[in-house]
Write an enzyme that holds these catalytic residues in place. Structure first.
Site, short mmCIF file in Angstrom:
data_model
loop_
_atom_site.label_atom_id
_atom_site.label_comp_id
_atom_site.label_asym_id
_atom_site.label_seq_id
_atom_site.Cartn_x
_atom_site.Cartn_y
_atom_site.Cartn_z
N HIS A 1 -5.97 4.10 -0.26
CA HIS A 1 -5.99 3.71 1.16
C HIS A 1 -6.08 4.88 2.12
CE1 HIS A 1 -1.56 4.21 0.65
NE2 HIS A 1 -1.51 4.39 1.96
N HIS A 2 -5.92 6.11 1.64
CA HIS A 2 -6.12 7.28 2.52
C HIS A 2 -7.42 8.03 2.23
CE1 HIS A 2 -2.41 6.94 4.74
NE2 HIS A 2 -1.71 6.83 3.61
N HIS B 1 0.81 -1.24 0.00
CA HIS B 1 0.00 0.00 0.00
C HIS B 1 0.84 1.28 0.00
CE1 HIS B 1 0.64 -0.47 4.36
NE2 HIS B 1 0.46 0.84 4.43
N LYS C 1 5.95 5.52 -1.29
CA LYS C 1 6.85 6.29 -0.43
C LYS C 1 8.29 6.28 -0.96
CE LYS C 1 4.28 6.35 3.94
NZ LYS C 1 4.16 5.78 5.29
P1 C2E Z 1 1.76 6.12 8.65
O1 C2E Z 1 2.67 6.51 9.78
O2 C2E Z 1 1.87 4.71 8.15
O3 C2E Z 1 0.30 6.43 9.11
C1 C2E Z 1 -0.81 5.95 8.37
C2 C2E Z 1 -2.09 6.60 8.82
O4 C2E Z 1 -2.35 6.24 10.17
C3 C2E Z 1 -2.05 8.14 8.82
O5 C2E Z 1 -2.36 8.65 7.54
C4 C2E Z 1 -3.16 8.46 9.82
O6 C2E Z 1 -4.44 8.31 9.23
C5 C2E Z 1 -3.01 7.35 10.84
N1 C2E Z 1 -2.18 7.81 11.97
C6 C2E Z 1 -0.85 7.67 12.14
N2 C2E Z 1 -0.45 8.17 13.31
C7 C2E Z 1 -1.56 8.68 13.91
C8 C2E Z 1 -1.80 9.35 15.19
O7 C2E Z 1 -0.89 9.59 15.98
N3 C2E Z 1 -3.11 9.67 15.45
C9 C2E Z 1 -4.13 9.41 14.59
N4 C2E Z 1 -5.40 9.76 14.92
N5 C2E Z 1 -3.93 8.80 13.39
C10 C2E Z 1 -2.67 8.44 13.07
P2 C2E Z 1 -1.89 10.13 7.15
O8 C2E Z 1 -2.18 11.08 8.26
O9 C2E Z 1 -2.47 10.43 5.82
O10 C2E Z 1 -0.32 10.02 7.04
C11 C2E Z 1 0.30 9.32 5.97
C12 C2E Z 1 1.74 9.13 6.24
O11 C2E Z 1 2.37 10.43 6.36
C13 C2E Z 1 2.10 8.44 7.56
O12 C2E Z 1 2.03 7.06 7.39
C14 C2E Z 1 3.51 8.95 7.79
O13 C2E Z 1 4.46 8.30 6.95
C15 C2E Z 1 3.43 10.37 7.32
N6 C2E Z 1 3.08 11.28 8.43
C16 C2E Z 1 1.84 11.70 8.79
N7 C2E Z 1 1.92 12.56 9.83
C17 C2E Z 1 3.23 12.69 10.12
C18 C2E Z 1 3.97 13.46 11.10
O14 C2E Z 1 3.43 14.20 11.92
N8 C2E Z 1 5.34 13.35 11.08
C19 C2E Z 1 6.00 12.54 10.18
N9 C2E Z 1 7.33 12.48 10.23
N10 C2E Z 1 5.33 11.80 9.26
C20 C2E Z 1 3.97 11.88 9.23
FE FE Z 2 -0.07 5.47 3.11
FE FE Z 3 0.82 3.01 5.72
#
Ligand code: C2E
Ligand code: FE
Ligand code: FE
Ligand code: SIN
Ligand code: SIN
Length: 408
Positions: free
Chosen positions: A305-306, A250, A254
Site C-alpha cells: 500500500h505504500h 493495511h 504497525k
Molecule cells: P499515516 O499517518 O496513516 O499516513 C499514511 C500515508 O499518508 C503516508 O505514508 C503519506 O503518504 C500520506 N500522508 C500522511 N500525512 C501526510 C501529509 O501531511 N502530507 C502528505 N503529502 N502526505 C501525507 P508514509 O509517508 O509512508 O507514512 C507511513 C506512516 O508513517 C504514517 O501513516 C505514519 O504512521 C508514519 N509517519 C509518516 N510521517 C510521519 C511523521 O512525520 N511523524 C510521525 N509521528 N509519523 C509519521
Molecule cells: Fe501504512
Molecule cells: Fe495507513
C-alpha cells in the site's frame, strides 16, 4: 407475485442463497445478497435491513430500484440512522413481537395500531411507500439479529400490489437462514477492529473509525472502477467483499513498531522512517500462510500500500519477506503493484490527510482532492483517482457514518 414460481423452486433458491452467503466474509456484501434474494422472491421494488445494536435498531443496508441502481456505488447505504426498539415504529413493532407484518398501504394504517409509518424518508426522497412486508431476522437460538423490511411488491405489469400471503411463508425461512451469515460478518469486522486496536491505536478510547473508513472507501472505489471497466456483477461483489475487510488491515504491521516512533508528536528522522517502512513487511508476514482469498488480498495490501505508481515507494522488491535482514528493495511501479494495493494507497492517503494525526491537523476534503489529483500518475494510479473523484458524494457519506468520537 410470482404465482407461477413453483414451491420447490423457491425453497431451492433459498438454499442456494444460504450456501452462497456462507462464502462471503463482509457484512455489507452479506446484507446486499440477502436483500437481492428477498426482493427477487417477493417482487419488492425496495428494501432495507436494520440490525440490532445495543437497545436500538441500526439502519444497515438499503436497495431501491426506483431511486438508485443497485449496481452503482451508493451513498444511501452509509446513512447513519437508528430507531429505538419500541412499538411506535413498524420495524420496532416487528422486532418486539417477533412476527412478520404485512401492510397493504403504509399511509392507511388504522389509528388504533400502536405503530405508525414514519414518512421522513419518503418526504426526503419523493418515494411513495405503499405495501410493506416487515420480518424479524432471528438466529437459530431464537435471538433477534435484525429486521428485514421489503417495500412495494410489483406485479408483472410493474404496478404496486400487496405482498402475497405466501411471501410471509417463505421469507422467514430466508431471513432466519441468513442470520448465521450476518452474525459471522459482524464478528469478522469486530475481530479486525480489535486487531487494529492492538496494532495501531493502542488506545482504548479510539473507535477504529478511520479503519472502517479506509475499508469502505476501498470497497466503493473498486466498485466504481470495476463498473466502468465492465466487470461482471458477481466478480465485483466477490472482490468488494474481500477488499472491504483486507483494507481495514493495511497497517496491521504497525503492531511491530515502537510507540516512541509511532506516536511521536513530531516529524520523523530518516532512521525512524526506515523503521516505519517495515510495517509493510511485518504486516505481510501475518498472512503468509494464505489459506484463503481474503488472506491473499490482505497480504498484497499490507505489503504494497505504500508503493507508488511511478516507482519510488516502498518496500519494493523483497526476495524473502522472512529474512531477518529484509530491507526495502527496488520499488514496484504501475500494474506490477496489485490493484487492491493501488486502491488502498488512494484511500489511505486521503484518510490520513483528512484526519488528525499526532503530527498534523485534519485538512478539508477539497485540499485532499487536490493532492490526489496532483499526484495522479506519480504517486497514484490515475484510473483509481478518477474513480475516487467520481464518487465524492459516497466518500462524504462514509465520513458522516464513521466519525471519530471525542477523546476522553
Ligand atoms: P499515516 O499517518 O496513516 O499516513 C499514511 C500515508 O499518508 C503516508 O505514508 C503519506 O503518504 C500520506 N500522508 C500522511 N500525512 C501526510 C501529509 O501531511 N502530507 C502528505 N503529502 N502526505 C501525507 P508514509 O509517508 O509512508 O507514512 C507511513 C506512516 O508513517 C504514517 O501513516 C505514519 O504512521 C508514519 N509517519 C509518516 N510521517 C510521519 C511523521 O512525520 N511523524 C510521525 N509521528 N509519523 C509519521
Ligand atoms: Fe501504512
Ligand atoms: Fe495507513
Ligand atoms: C418503520 O418501518 O417505521 C421504520 C422505517 C421508517 O422509518 O419509515
Ligand atoms: C489491474 O491491475 O488493473 C488488474 C489486475 C489486478 O487485479 O491487479
Amino acid at each position: 407475485m410470482n404465482d407461477d414460481f413453483c414451491t420447490d423452486g423457491k425453497v431451492r433458491s433459498i438454499l442456494k442463497t444460504t450456501d452462497e452467503l456462507n462464502r462471503l466474509n463482509d457484512v455489507d456484501t452479506i446484507l446486499d445478497k440477502i436483500l437481492m434474494e428477498a426482493r427477487a422472491l417477493s417482487g419488492a421494488d425496495a428494501g432495507s435491513i436494520f440490525l440490532v445494536k445495543g437497545d436500538r435498531l441500526q439502519f444497515s443496508y438499503v436497495q431501491n430500484d426506483t431511486l438508485f441502481q443497485t449496481d452503482e456505488s451508493n451513498a444511501a447505504i452509509y446513512t447513519d440512522y437508528s430507531l429505538p426498539m419500541t412499538e411506535e415504529s413498524i420495524v420496532g413493532y416487528a422486532a418486539l413481537t417477533g412476527e412478520a407484518m404485512t401492510i397493504d398501504d403504509a399511509y392507511e394504517i388504522e389509528a388504533t395500531k400502536p405503530y405508525s409509518f414514519n414518512k421522513f424518508f419518503d418526504e426526503k426522497s419523493g418515494y411513495r411507500t405503499t405495501s410493506m412486508l416487515t420480518l424479524p431476522i432471528k438466529s437459530h437460538e431464537n435471538r433477534l439479529v435484525g429486521v428485514l423490511q421489503l417495500i412495494n411488491a410489483r406485479n408483472e405489469q410493474g404496478r404496486t400490489v400487496p405482498f402475497s400471503p405466501e411471501c410471509s411463508t417463505y421469507l422467514p425461512l430466508l431471513a432466519n437462514n441468513a442470520s448465521v451469515a450476518i452474525q459471522r460478518g459482524l464478528i469478522n469486522r469486530e475481530l479486525i477492529l480489535r486487531m487494529m486496536q492492538m496494532a495501531e491505536l493502542r488506545d482504548p478510547t479510539e473507535t477504529g473509525a478511520h479503519v472502517q473508513r479506509v475499508g469502505a472507501y476501498c470497497a466503493e472505489i473498486y466498485h466504481r472502477l470495476a463498473t466502468k471497466r465492465g466487470v461482471n456483477y458477481k466478480k465485483i461483489k466477490r472482490y468488494r467483499d474481500r477488499i472491504r475487510l483486507a483494507a481495514m488491515l493495511h497497517d496491521v504491521g504497525k503492531v511491530g513498531i515502537a510507540d516512541s516512533i509511532l506516536k511521536k508528536p513530531d516529524k520523523l528522522t530518516s532512521e525512524e522512517f526506515s523503521v516505519i517502512k517495515m510495517h509493510t513487511v511485518m504486516g505481510a508476514r501475518l498472512f503468509q500462510n494464505q489459506t484463503s482469498d481474503l488472506d491473499h488480498m490482505s497480504m498484497e495490501i499490507a505489503l504494497r500500500h505504500h508503493e507508488k505508481w511511478a516507482g519510488n515507494g516502498y518496500p519494493g522488491d523483497i526476495p524473502d519477506i522472512w529474512a531477518e535482514d529484509a530491507q526495502p528493495g527496488a520499488p514496484l511501479s504501475g500494474k506490477e503493484i496489485p490493484l487492491s494495493a493501488r486502491i488502498c494507497a488512494v484511500a489511505d492517503v486521503f484518510d490520513a490527510l483528512t484526519s488528525h494525526r499526532s503530527y498534523k491537523d485534519a485538512w478539508p476534503n477539497e485540499k485532499a482532492y487536490m493532492i490526489l489529483q496532483d499526484d495522479a500518475g506519480t504517486h497514484f494510479d490515475p484510473e483509481v483517482v478518477e474513480a475516487f473523484m467520481d464518487i465524492t458524494d459516497v466518500i462524504k457519506a462514509i465520513q458522516g457514518k464513521y466519525q471519530e468520537e471525542a477523546h476522553g
